[in-house]
Design a protein around this motif. Structure first.
Motif, PDB file in Angstrom:
ATOM      1  N   VAL A  33      32.205  39.121  20.653  1.00 48.73           N
ATOM      2  CA  VAL A  33      33.460  40.179  22.108  1.00 48.73           C
ATOM      3  C   VAL A  33      32.194  41.410  23.035  1.00 48.73           C
ATOM      4  N   PHE A  34      31.135  41.401  23.173  1.00 51.89           N
ATOM      5  CA  PHE A  34      30.007  42.144  24.006  1.00 51.89           C
ATOM      6  C   PHE A  34      29.582  41.589  25.275  1.00 51.89           C
ATOM      7  N   PHE A  35      29.624  40.552  24.811  1.00 54.52           N
ATOM      8  CA  PHE A  35      29.433  39.541  26.045  1.00 54.52           C
ATOM      9  C   PHE A  35      30.646  39.134  26.761  1.00 54.52           C
ATOM     10  N   PHE A  36      31.963  38.906  26.428  1.00 59.09           N
ATOM     11  CA  PHE A  36      33.049  38.862  26.959  1.00 59.09           C
ATOM     12  C   PHE A  36      33.441  39.767  27.659  1.00 59.09           C
ATOM     13  N   THR A  37      32.755  41.566  27.223  1.00 59.69           N
ATOM     14  CA  THR A  37      33.240  42.242  27.582  1.00 59.69           C
ATOM     15  C   THR A  37      32.273  42.501  28.783  1.00 59.69           C
ATOM     16  N   LEU A  38      31.001  42.875  28.363  1.00 59.46           N
ATOM     17  CA  LEU A  38      30.245  42.310  30.270  1.00 59.46           C
ATOM     18  C   LEU A  38      30.607  41.606  30.828  1.00 59.46           C
ATOM     19  N   VAL A  39      31.152  40.215  30.701  1.00 64.07           N
ATOM     20  CA  VAL A  39      31.605  39.746  31.709  1.00 64.07           C
ATOM     21  C   VAL A  39      32.815  40.110  32.667  1.00 64.07           C
ATOM     22  N   ALA A  40      34.323  40.815  31.530  1.00 62.10           N
ATOM     23  CA  ALA A  40      35.294  41.770  32.413  1.00 62.10           C
ATOM     24  C   ALA A  40      34.529  42.441  33.469  1.00 62.10           C
ATOM     25  N   THR A  41      33.211  43.890  32.844  1.00 62.46           N
ATOM     26  CA  THR A  41      32.634  44.526  33.781  1.00 62.46           C
ATOM     27  C   THR A  41      32.187  44.209  34.415  1.00 62.46           C
ATOM     28  N   MET A  42      31.145  43.185  34.535  1.00 64.14           N
ATOM     29  CA  MET A  42      31.091  42.277  36.161  1.00 64.14           C
ATOM     30  C   MET A  42      32.392  42.013  36.639  1.00 64.14           C
ATOM     31  N   VAL A  43      33.225  41.700  36.247  1.00 65.80           N
ATOM     32  CA  VAL A  43      34.609  41.104  37.438  1.00 65.80           C
ATOM     33  C   VAL A  43      34.819  41.832  37.958  1.00 65.80           C
ATOM     34  N   SER A  44      34.910  42.856  37.018  1.00 71.47           N
ATOM     35  CA  SER A  44      35.922  44.460  37.518  1.00 71.47           C
ATOM     36  C   SER A  44      34.996  45.508  38.556  1.00 71.47           C
ATOM     37  N   LEU A  45      33.817  45.407  38.775  1.00 65.38           N
ATOM     38  CA  LEU A  45      32.736  45.822  39.530  1.00 65.38           C
ATOM     39  C   LEU A  45      32.433  45.542  40.880  1.00 65.38           C
ATOM     40  N   VAL A  46      32.530  43.889  40.426  1.00 70.84           N
ATOM     41  CA  VAL A  46      32.091  43.467  42.350  1.00 70.84           C
ATOM     42  C   VAL A  46      33.551  43.212  42.865  1.00 70.84           C
ATOM     43  N   SER A  47      34.556  42.889  41.986  1.00 72.27           N
ATOM     44  CA  SER A  47      35.806  43.208  42.456  1.00 72.27           C
ATOM     45  C   SER A  47      35.675  44.328  43.951  1.00 72.27           C
ATOM     46  N   GLN A  48      35.945  45.428  42.323  1.00 72.41           N
ATOM     47  CA  GLN A  48      36.228  46.955  42.818  1.00 72.41           C
ATOM     48  C   GLN A  48      34.928  47.474  44.120  1.00 72.41           C
ATOM     49  N   LEU A  49      33.704  47.220  44.031  1.00 75.22           N
ATOM     50  CA  LEU A  49      32.937  47.379  44.292  1.00 75.22           C
ATOM     51  C   LEU A  49      32.149  46.908  46.065  1.00 75.22           C
ATOM     52  N   THR A  50      32.586  45.377  46.153  1.00 75.49           N
ATOM     53  CA  THR A  50      31.541  44.710  47.603  1.00 75.49           C
ATOM     54  C   THR A  50      33.040  44.107  48.509  1.00 75.49           C
ATOM     55  N   THR A  51      33.064  43.012  48.766  1.00 75.50           N
ATOM     56  CA  THR A  51      33.762  42.740  49.172  1.00 75.50           C
ATOM     57  C   THR A  51      34.878  41.192  48.942  1.00 75.50           C
ATOM     58  N   HIS A  52      33.834  40.798  48.360  1.00 79.46           N
ATOM     59  CA  HIS A  52      34.208  39.836  47.141  1.00 79.46           C
ATOM     60  C   HIS A  52      35.214  40.437  46.154  1.00 79.46           C
ATOM     61  N   ASN A  53      36.295  39.214  46.341  1.00 82.91           N
ATOM     62  CA  ASN A  53      37.765  39.446  44.741  1.00 82.91           C
ATOM     63  C   ASN A  53      37.131  38.425  43.649  1.00 82.91           C
ATOM     64  N   LEU A  54      36.411  38.327  43.088  1.00 81.01           N
ATOM     65  CA  LEU A  54      36.727  37.211  42.195  1.00 81.01           C
ATOM     66  C   LEU A  54      38.340  37.080  40.891  1.00 81.01           C
ATOM     67  N   SER A  55      39.282  37.663  41.752  1.00 78.42           N
ATOM     68  CA  SER A  55      40.147  37.149  40.708  1.00 78.42           C
ATOM     69  C   SER A  55      40.811  35.708  41.355  1.00 78.42           C
ATOM     70  N   ILE A  56      41.412  35.460  40.038  1.00 78.75           N
ATOM     71  CA  ILE A  56      42.247  33.888  40.001  1.00 78.75           C
ATOM     72  C   ILE A  56      43.454  33.780  39.843  1.00 78.75           C
ATOM     73  N   SER A  57      44.401  32.822  40.032  1.00 74.04           N
ATOM     74  CA  SER A  57      45.887  33.030  39.449  1.00 74.04           C
ATOM     75  C   SER A  57      45.149  32.562  38.406  1.00 74.04           C
ATOM     76  N   ASN A  58      46.557  32.869  37.673  1.00 72.78           N
ATOM     77  CA  ASN A  58      47.037  33.250  35.865  1.00 72.78           C
ATOM     78  C   ASN A  58      48.370  32.226  36.060  1.00 72.78           C
ATOM     79  N   GLN A  59      47.783  30.962  36.380  1.00 73.38           N
ATOM     80  CA  GLN A  59      49.709  30.101  36.115  1.00 73.38           C
ATOM     81  C   GLN A  59      49.454  29.569  34.459  1.00 73.38           C
ATOM     82  N   MET A  60      47.912  29.878  34.662  1.00 71.26           N
ATOM     83  CA  MET A  60      47.322  28.931  33.346  1.00 71.26           C
ATOM     84  C   MET A  60      47.036  29.828  31.572  1.00 71.26           C
TER      85      MET A  60
END
Length: 518
Positions: A33-60
């Motif tokens: 749980v701690f590891f996947f929470t860190l992954v979510a934190t990394m995705v949120s910070l990178v997507s919010q604070l940088t010009t890179h958007n790490l989001s992908i399609s949620n079709q699957m």
């Protein structure tokens, strides 16, 4: 097993809080749980604070989530079926033990004649014989408990006093190591592999102590083994035998038989450490070890071998023990003796052999549950699929949740990994976990029931049926059985007495039906 909900019962003491915590699976899933929470934190910070958007399609997301949910549900249901089957099998042991004890105590006759001398056997001799066999029945359930917990041998405070009378050698005239019977040889091998720190206090050689045990009086053996020990050592020995005077000490109800080896406790659950209360401290423990390993030897980890570094439980293997089989062989031998001497009626003999066979079938089925986990490929593929799903989950939901992706991922990880770990937890319900079956309670229930059977005096019917304390026809006829038998002029004793009795019983039914209905 935690029968009641431990999260909402008990006081605020540390032990109560610890019990509530250890009854959950948090200690097993927190690293993931701690590891996947860190992954979510990394995705949120990178997507919010940088010009890179790490989001992908949620079709699957929907398709994979539904499939994983169904598979995890199947995994948990399969594990619960094994848990439930284990409980049913222990119920079978209790039923078979009761039936077998009742046949031995009641159906085997108390009046017997010795065929060699044609003299009647004394009542006390027959009672001792029957009680010894019933003690072996009690020892069977205790030996199964230790077998399933991976505890081999017979040197336990709740088992050894019940079976210490069983022969050690194939013949009294042969006292070599090769003549030790399988039950005791397995125990000696176990004792050699797991030497205790006090073994030298009893003897210098394993075989010498066994020979001394087989050729000595128990009282003399006990005095010899304790004469050279200090008061603290004697107290240590008594504590192993379960005679410490604790508030709850069921071993006090057993015989006190000296043994050539120290008796292990009837319960030997993993010891609690601070890492069970605060699992995240294992990270600091690893850092401290690596920093100090050059300056001092590695500390003993015997108290924590029940968990891996991440806190996941390490399951013990099934013990290589033949104690339940040996006990059933002695019970079969007793049954054969009763049949040779024509001391059992056919119906009673059928009940007795069926009960013994039921005990043997049950222990085989319990071993099957213990030794047959789900295939590794199935478990590994399911866990890896779930990890991949949780790893890519924050990439798919960031667009909709933004910073709420972090708690959403943590909750999803806790939910899915928790259900998966619950299936792993209850798949083998025979250990010391709070969610496992309470095998000690089952054995104590069987012990109480067997003692209740032997407390029965098997009186003649005339002693209690036709007494003044019995009103068999109430409420229609509240006279006692003694009064009805002495009143020879009553209609019950007339030629049409059978009809009059039936009329009284019918009246009783009418009254009971009226009284017991609203």
């Amino acid at each position: 097993m935690v029968a009641s909900n431990p999260l909402f019962q008990g006081g605020g003491r540390l032990s109560s809080v610890s019990k509530r915590f250890r009854a959950t699976v948090i200690n097993d899933i927190w690293p993931e749980v701690f590891f996947f929470t860190l992954v979510a934190t990394m995705v949120s910070l990178v997507s919010q604070l940088t010009t890179h958007n790490l989001s992908i399609s949620n079709q699957m997301l929907t398709v994979l989530g539904t499939v994983l949910g169904l598979v995890i549900s199947f995994r948990t249901s399969t594990a619960y079926e094994r848990f439930s089957e284990g409980r049913r099998l222990w119920t079978n042991i209790a039923i078979a033990s009761r039936n077998l004890a009742q046949v031995i105590w009641i159906h085997a006759p108390f009046e017997r004649v010795d065929k060699k001398t044609n003299q009647p056997l004394t009542h006390v001799r027959i009672v001792i014989e029957k009680k010894t066999m019933i003690n072996l029945i009690q020892g069977f359930s205790v030996s199964v408990k230790h077998l399933l917990r991976g505890e081999a041998g017979v040197y336990y405070a709740d088992l050894y006093p019940l079976i210490s009378c069983l022969p050690r050698f194939t013949s009294p005239k042969h006292t070599t190591e090769d003549d030790i019977m399988p039950l005791w040889r397995a125990s000696e091998m176990d004792h050699k592999m797991h030497n205790t720190i006090r073994e030298q206090s009893f003897s210098s050689g394993t075989l010498n102590t066994v020979l001394e045990r087989a050729q000595s009086d128990p009282t003399v053996l006990n005095e010899k083994h304790t004469s050279d020990m200090s008061e603290s050592e004697v107290g240590w020995l008594n504590s192993l035998r379960g005679r410490t005077g604790k508030k709850f000490d069921p071993e006090k109800a057993l015989a006190i038989i000296p043994s050539e080896h120290p008796l292990k406790p009837s319960r030997n659950p993993p010891k609690e450490t601070i890492f069970d209360y605060f699992p995240f401290l294992r990270l600091f423990k690893l850092i401290w070890r690596r920093a100090t390993r050059r300056f001092r030897p590695r500390p003993d980890d015997s108290a924590e071998q029940h968990r891996s570094f991440s806190g996941r439980k390490i399951r013990p293997e099934l013990a290589d023990s033949n104690v339940p089989l040996e006990i059933t062989l002695f019970l079969q031998n007793y049954f054969a003796m009763l049949m040779r001497n024509a001391q059992l009626q056919p119906a009673s003999a059928t009940t007795m052999i069926n009960a013994i066979n039921s005990l043997q079938d049950t222990v085989s089925n319990l071993e099957r549950i213990k030794n047959t986990p789900l295939p590794f490929a199935y478990q590994a593929h399911l866990r890896m699929s779930l990890w991949l799903y949780l790893f890519f989950l924050p990439f798919q939901i960031y667009t909709a949740f933004k910073f709420m992706t972090i708690p959403a991922t943590a909750f999803a990880s806790f939910l899915l990994l928790g259900f998966l770990e619950i299936g792993q937890e209850i798949e083998n319900p025979f250990n010391y976990d709070l969610n496992d079956l309470d095998l000690d309670h089952f054995c104590l229930v069987i012990q109480r029931e067997l003692h209740e059977v032997t407390a029965h005096t098997t009186p003649d019917l005339d002693e209690f049926v036709f007494s003044q304390w019995n009103q068999p026809f109430a409420p229609a006829d509240r006279r006692t059985a003694k009064e009805m038998m002495e009143d020879l002029d009553h209609e019950y004793h007339a030629p049409e007495g059978k009809h009059n009795i039936r009329r009284t019983l019918l009246k009783s039914w009418h009254e009971v039906d009226k009284i017991t209905r609203n």
